[in-house]
Design a protein around this motif. Structure first.
Motif, PDB file in Angstrom:
ATOM      1  N   GLN A   1      -6.373 -22.700  -4.672  1.00  0.00           N
ATOM      2  CA  GLN A   1      -5.788 -22.517  -3.402  1.00  0.00           C
ATOM      3  C   GLN A   1      -4.874 -21.482  -3.661  1.00  0.00           C
ATOM      4  N   VAL A   2      -4.669 -20.535  -2.610  1.00  0.00           N
ATOM      5  CA  VAL A   2      -3.729 -19.330  -2.799  1.00  0.00           C
ATOM      6  C   VAL A   2      -2.282 -19.960  -2.341  1.00  0.00           C
ATOM      7  N   GLN A   3      -1.378 -19.383  -3.419  1.00  0.00           N
ATOM      8  CA  GLN A   3       0.077 -19.846  -3.116  1.00  0.00           C
ATOM      9  C   GLN A   3       0.743 -18.762  -3.092  1.00  0.00           C
ATOM     10  N   LEU A   4       2.077 -18.642  -2.466  1.00  0.00           N
ATOM     11  CA  LEU A   4       2.866 -17.530  -2.142  1.00  0.00           C
ATOM     12  C   LEU A   4       4.138 -18.125  -2.505  1.00  0.00           C
ATOM     13  N   VAL A   5       4.948 -17.593  -3.330  1.00  0.00           N
ATOM     14  CA  VAL A   5       6.357 -18.011  -3.549  1.00  0.00           C
ATOM     15  C   VAL A   5       7.302 -16.655  -3.459  1.00  0.00           C
ATOM     16  N   GLU A   6       8.056 -16.927  -2.198  1.00  0.00           N
ATOM     17  CA  GLU A   6       9.178 -15.934  -2.033  1.00  0.00           C
ATOM     18  C   GLU A   6      10.405 -16.279  -2.646  1.00  0.00           C
ATOM     19  N   SER A   7      11.318 -15.203  -3.329  1.00  0.00           N
ATOM     20  CA  SER A   7      12.660 -15.383  -3.650  1.00  0.00           C
ATOM     21  C   SER A   7      13.404 -14.174  -3.350  1.00  0.00           C
ATOM     22  N   GLY A   8      14.769 -14.249  -3.440  1.00  0.00           N
ATOM     23  CA  GLY A   8      15.655 -13.169  -3.771  1.00  0.00           C
ATOM     24  C   GLY A   8      16.637 -13.152  -2.314  1.00  0.00           C
ATOM     25  N   GLY A   9      16.440 -14.060  -1.453  1.00  0.00           N
ATOM     26  CA  GLY A   9      17.265 -13.915  -0.293  1.00  0.00           C
ATOM     27  C   GLY A   9      18.657 -14.454  -0.529  1.00  0.00           C
ATOM     28  N   GLY A  10      19.598 -14.399   0.337  1.00  0.00           N
ATOM     29  CA  GLY A  10      20.838 -14.531   0.276  1.00  0.00           C
ATOM     30  C   GLY A  10      21.920 -14.198   1.487  1.00  0.00           C
ATOM     31  N   VAL A  11      23.013 -14.143   1.133  1.00  0.00           N
ATOM     32  CA  VAL A  11      24.027 -13.868   2.162  1.00  0.00           C
ATOM     33  C   VAL A  11      24.712 -12.423   1.624  1.00  0.00           C
ATOM     34  N   VAL A  12      24.646 -11.603   2.654  1.00  0.00           N
ATOM     35  CA  VAL A  12      25.282 -10.253   2.360  1.00  0.00           C
ATOM     36  C   VAL A  12      25.912  -9.840   3.590  1.00  0.00           C
ATOM     37  N   GLN A  13      27.071  -8.971   3.327  1.00  0.00           N
ATOM     38  CA  GLN A  13      27.622  -8.116   4.323  1.00  0.00           C
ATOM     39  C   GLN A  13      26.727  -7.114   5.266  1.00  0.00           C
ATOM     40  N   PRO A  14      26.981  -6.678   6.276  1.00  0.00           N
ATOM     41  CA  PRO A  14      26.315  -5.536   6.785  1.00  0.00           C
ATOM     42  C   PRO A  14      26.718  -4.198   5.965  1.00  0.00           C
ATOM     43  N   GLY A  15      25.280  -3.567   5.640  1.00  0.00           N
ATOM     44  CA  GLY A  15      25.526  -2.454   4.605  1.00  0.00           C
ATOM     45  C   GLY A  15      25.174  -2.887   3.209  1.00  0.00           C
ATOM     46  N   GLY A  16      24.888  -3.973   3.139  1.00  0.00           N
ATOM     47  CA  GLY A  16      24.588  -4.545   1.853  1.00  0.00           C
ATOM     48  C   GLY A  16      22.950  -4.420   1.591  1.00  0.00           C
ATOM     49  N   SER A  17      22.650  -4.924   0.338  1.00  0.00           N
ATOM     50  CA  SER A  17      21.328  -4.854  -0.101  1.00  0.00           C
ATOM     51  C   SER A  17      20.833  -5.828  -0.668  1.00  0.00           C
ATOM     52  N   LEU A  18      19.436  -6.322  -0.651  1.00  0.00           N
ATOM     53  CA  LEU A  18      18.896  -7.197  -1.507  1.00  0.00           C
ATOM     54  C   LEU A  18      17.436  -6.877  -2.000  1.00  0.00           C
ATOM     55  N   ARG A  19      17.014  -7.597  -3.046  1.00  0.00           N
ATOM     56  CA  ARG A  19      15.498  -7.352  -3.526  1.00  0.00           C
ATOM     57  C   ARG A  19      14.646  -8.604  -3.362  1.00  0.00           C
ATOM     58  N   LEU A  20      13.739  -8.534  -2.432  1.00  0.00           N
ATOM     59  CA  LEU A  20      13.030 -10.028  -2.375  1.00  0.00           C
ATOM     60  C   LEU A  20      11.792  -9.630  -3.174  1.00  0.00           C
ATOM     61  N   SER A  21      11.467 -10.852  -3.884  1.00  0.00           N
ATOM     62  CA  SER A  21      10.051 -10.851  -4.573  1.00  0.00           C
ATOM     63  C   SER A  21       9.058 -11.798  -3.812  1.00  0.00           C
ATOM     64  N   CYS A  22       7.899 -11.688  -4.069  1.00  0.00           N
ATOM     65  CA  CYS A  22       6.800 -12.614  -3.861  1.00  0.00           C
ATOM     66  C   CYS A  22       5.842 -12.722  -4.701  1.00  0.00           C
ATOM     67  N   ALA A  23       5.668 -13.782  -5.498  1.00  0.00           N
ATOM     68  CA  ALA A  23       4.751 -14.015  -6.445  1.00  0.00           C
ATOM     69  C   ALA A  23       3.240 -14.690  -5.918  1.00  0.00           C
TER      70      ALA A  23
ATOM     71  N   LYS B   1      -0.880 -11.762   3.011  1.00  0.00           N
ATOM     72  CA  LYS B   1      -1.957 -10.569   3.370  1.00  0.00           C
ATOM     73  C   LYS B   1      -1.636 -10.006   4.731  1.00  0.00           C
ATOM     74  N   ALA B   2      -1.886  -8.742   5.053  1.00  0.00           N
ATOM     75  CA  ALA B   2      -1.641  -8.196   6.183  1.00  0.00           C
ATOM     76  C   ALA B   2      -2.676  -7.072   6.612  1.00  0.00           C
ATOM     77  N   PRO B   3      -3.114  -6.760   7.758  1.00  0.00           N
ATOM     78  CA  PRO B   3      -2.444  -7.507   8.947  1.00  0.00           C
ATOM     79  C   PRO B   3      -2.610  -8.809   9.345  1.00  0.00           C
ATOM     80  N   ASN B   4      -3.793  -9.390   8.656  1.00  0.00           N
ATOM     81  CA  ASN B   4      -4.180 -10.668   8.906  1.00  0.00           C
ATOM     82  C   ASN B   4      -3.663 -11.776   7.954  1.00  0.00           C
ATOM     83  N   PRO B   5      -2.763 -12.305   7.995  1.00  0.00           N
ATOM     84  CA  PRO B   5      -2.326 -13.264   7.179  1.00  0.00           C
ATOM     85  C   PRO B   5      -2.980 -14.464   7.057  1.00  0.00           C
TER      86      PRO B   5
ATOM     87  N   SER C   1      -1.545 -20.420   4.103  1.00  0.00           N
ATOM     88  CA  SER C   1      -1.189 -20.111   2.815  1.00  0.00           C
ATOM     89  C   SER C   1       0.371 -19.467   2.957  1.00  0.00           C
ATOM     90  N   TRP C   2       1.061 -19.857   3.920  1.00  0.00           N
ATOM     91  CA  TRP C   2       2.234 -19.244   4.146  1.00  0.00           C
ATOM     92  C   TRP C   2       3.302 -20.077   3.127  1.00  0.00           C
TER      93      TRP C   2
END
Length: 116
Positions: free
Chosen positions: A1-23, A97-101, A105-106
């Motif tokens: 079975q396909v699994q997708l695991v997202e990480s890297g989110g958080g709380v930031v101020q406007p103008g800030g940066s984040l890096r998200l990952s998906c395994a 997957k894109a554009p047809n997810p 598997s969400w």
């Protein structure tokens, strides 16, 4: 079975940066176009960026010039660099997957909150 695991989110101020990952757990994603989607409260999930297996990218207008999608096929991982974040970027971010997810598997997504 396909699994997708997202990480890297958080709380930031406007103008800030984040890096998200998906395994991903299946090698099929190494040959698939992958995308990052987001869903804000009360809104439909939308595709914000996609990348083909050979590295061609596409972005939704609201994030062009601020977000960068990339992938590491050897690690079955897709990344999303978020720069110059705005309050309207607040959402749960998902990969698939894109554009047809693959609707069955969400993953759980990762929350990005932009607030001062």
């Amino acid at each position: 079975q396909v699994q997708l695991v997202e990480s890297g989110g958080g709380v930031v101020q406007p103008g800030g940066s984040l890096r998200l990952s998906c395994a991903a757990t299946r090698l099929i994603f190494r040959l698939a176009t992958m995308g990052w989607y987001r869903q804000a409260p009360g809104k439909q999930r939308e595709l914000v960026a996609s990348i083909t297996s050979t590295g061609s990218t596409n972005y939704a207008d609201p994030v062009k010039g601020r977000f960068t999608i990339s992938r590491d096929n050897a690690k079955n991982t897709v990344y999303l660099q978020l720069n110059n974040l705005k309050p309207e970027d607040t959402a749960v971010y998902y990969c698939n997957k894109a554009p047809n997810p693959l609707t069955a598997s969400w993953g759980q997504g990762t929350q990005v909150t932009v607030s001062s």
